[in-house]
Scaffold this motif. Structure first.
Motif, short mmCIF file in Angstrom:
data_model
loop_
_atom_site.label_atom_id
_atom_site.label_comp_id
_atom_site.label_asym_id
_atom_site.label_seq_id
_atom_site.Cartn_x
_atom_site.Cartn_y
_atom_site.Cartn_z
N ILE A 64 0.85 -1.20 0.00
CA ILE A 64 0.00 0.00 0.00
C ILE A 64 0.88 1.25 0.00
N THR A 65 1.87 1.26 0.87
CA THR A 65 2.78 2.41 0.95
C THR A 65 3.60 2.54 -0.34
N LEU A 66 4.15 1.45 -0.82
CA LEU A 66 4.99 1.51 -2.02
C LEU A 66 4.19 1.93 -3.25
N SER A 67 2.99 1.41 -3.40
CA SER A 67 2.18 1.79 -4.57
C SER A 67 1.70 3.23 -4.45
N TYR A 68 1.53 3.70 -3.22
CA TYR A 68 1.14 5.10 -3.03
C TYR A 68 2.26 6.02 -3.53
N LEU A 69 3.50 5.63 -3.30
CA LEU A 69 4.64 6.42 -3.78
C LEU A 69 4.68 6.46 -5.31
#
Length: 167
Positions: free
Chosen positions: A48-53
């Protein structure tokens, strides 16, 4: 004396443009989240965090160009700093509501975890996780729209005060 133009938060043109831009960002986040999980062997929560970036970069460009008539503002650096601040808040909103809705569905309401196999492929999709992620993105959409409309692409004096603090 000319009447002062009021910039309403719920301007239909801005809302539609932002919905299209945010929808593009949401698709990018969902696809990149799945690919990141497969390619880099990370958990759903970490993805979730990585795809948000990944969506952050695309989001800034599309939002500046299409959403709030900021194409010719000549304040890109200022808007980037403010966009980053809003994005960090939004990442928190996304994570909290995504993981919270997943926990609510599976632990509190006792719902099963539903997994389906995509036709003509080997990929399995966890519908429960995806639904929770879409819920988190929905809450993020609302907070993002309001913050971008009233803060990021509006001259508030915040950036000038921040520059003074940094120097």
């Amino acid at each position: 004396m000319a009447p002062v133009k009021q910039d309403k938060i719920l301007n239909a043109k801005d809302l539609i443009a932002y919905f299209l831009v945010a929808g593009t960002g949401a698709v990018i986040q969902l696809v990149s989240s799945s690919l990141i999980q497969d390619w880099f062997d990370v958990t759903w929560s970490e993805s979730i965090t990585l795809s948000y970036l990944v969506g952050f970069v695309v989001g800034f460009i599309l939002t500046k160009l299409f959403a709030f008539d900021a194409r010719r503002s000549n304040q890109t650096r200022r808007e980037m700093v403010k966009f980053l601040i809003v994005a960090l808040i939004s990442l928190g909103v996304t994570k909290i509501f995504t993981l919270g809705s997943f926990k609510l569905a599976t632990e509190v309401l006792g719902m099963d975890i539903y997994i389906v196999k995509l036709p003509f492929g080997k990929k399995q999709v966890n519908i429960t996780e995806m639904g929770s992620y879409v819920t988190g993105m929905g809450f993020s959409f609302v907070s993002n729209y309001i913050l971008h409309k009233t803060f990021t692409f509006k001259s508030t004096g915040f950036y000038n005060r921040l520059k003074v603090l940094i120097r």
